[in-house]
Design a protein around this motif. Structure first.
Motif, PDB file in Angstrom:
ATOM      1  N   VAL A 202       0.836  -1.206   0.000  1.00 11.39           N
ATOM      2  CA  VAL A 202       0.000   0.000   0.000  1.00 11.39           C
ATOM      3  C   VAL A 202       0.865   1.249   0.000  1.00 11.39           C
ATOM      4  N   ILE A 206       0.840   4.013  -2.973  1.00 10.47           N
ATOM      5  CA  ILE A 206       0.484   5.415  -2.731  1.00 10.47           C
ATOM      6  C   ILE A 206       1.604   6.338  -3.195  1.00 10.47           C
ATOM      7  N   SER A 207       2.842   6.003  -2.849  1.00  9.58           N
ATOM      8  CA  SER A 207       3.965   6.847  -3.269  1.00  9.58           C
ATOM      9  C   SER A 207       4.107   6.864  -4.780  1.00  9.58           C
ATOM     10  N   LEU A 210       1.174   9.068  -6.100  1.00  9.97           N
ATOM     11  CA  LEU A 210       1.329  10.492  -5.808  1.00  9.97           C
ATOM     12  C   LEU A 210       2.486  11.105  -6.591  1.00  9.97           C
TER      13      LEU A 210
END
Length: 228
Positions: A202, A206-207, A210
């Motif tokens: 996760v 996410i990184s 983004l």
């Protein structure tokens, strides 16, 4: 790529199928053929662009940024033969664990670098258009070299997780799969490791979302709107 080369490709797929005992779907052969075509076209065109930008054009901020943007594309093109070979072996990875890690880390670094260079080009155009005085004073090849170095370092750092977590795994059917093991442990089935792996997965997702999509997309969109 002519008919003779396509016949050779079919022969290679037959040889690989016989040596690994995996039936190769026709769709995989077609995809491998398209990838091989992309390798030839991409290597020639990107190589030509790199040569022109390096030796035939004056070294400016624009040429420097575009050179490294195309270089990131060129690096990604060099990865395609590994993907084509894997398709010809019905997703069997035959290059070992080290190449599995290097392959995916290089692919990720090239992806991040290309996105970051597109963002940098958008910012550079925005500054040149709306802040010409500042650009005239500070927008120099030396300044651009620092930006290029920062982008490559950032892209490499973001690719490190794929160097760490990528592993090869036997699927118990005689096929070796190159995939992520976010638990970073040989004990793939442990509940504790599975939970840890999900959390790391996760965080990486996410990184990647983004920094690899949302931030560059916002920068490019904002620069475009401000220019118009």
């Amino acid at each position: 790529m002519d008919l003779v080369n396509f016949t050779d490709l079919l022969s290679v797929s037959t040889l690989v199928r016989n040596s690994t005992h995996f039936p190769v779907p026709a769709s995989n052969v077609i995809i491998a053929f398209l990838l091989c075509t992309s390798v030839i076209i991409g290597t020639i065109t990107n190589g030509l662009y790199l040569w022109v930008l390096k030796f035939k054009m004056k070294k400016t901020v624009n040429t420097l940024l575009f050179f490294h943007l195309i270089l990131s594309y060129f690096i990604s093109t060099l990865i395609l033969p590994f993907i084509a070979t894997t398709y010809l072996q019905d997703n069997h990875w035959s290059f070992g664990t080290a190449m599995c890690k290097i392959f995916n880390a290089t692919l990720s670094a090239g992806m991040f670098a290309s996105i970051f260079f597109l963002s940098a080009i958008s910012i550079d155009r925005y500054l040149l258009t709306l802040h010409p005085v500042w650009s005239q004073l500070h927008r120099t090849p030396r300044w651009a070299t620092g930006i290029v170095l920062g982008i490559w370092l950032s892209a490499t750092a973001l690719a490190v997780p794929y160097l760490v977590f990528r592993e090869t795994k036997d699927d118990h059917k005689g096929r070796v799969i190159c995939q992520n093991n976010y638990a970073a442990s040989p004990n793939w089935e442990s509940n504790k490791m599975q939970t840890l792996g999900k959390r790391i997965h996760v965080a990486c997702f996410i990184s990647r979302f983004l920094l690899g999509f949302l931030l560059p997309f916002s920068i490019i969109t904002l620069c475009y709107k401000r220019e118009h």
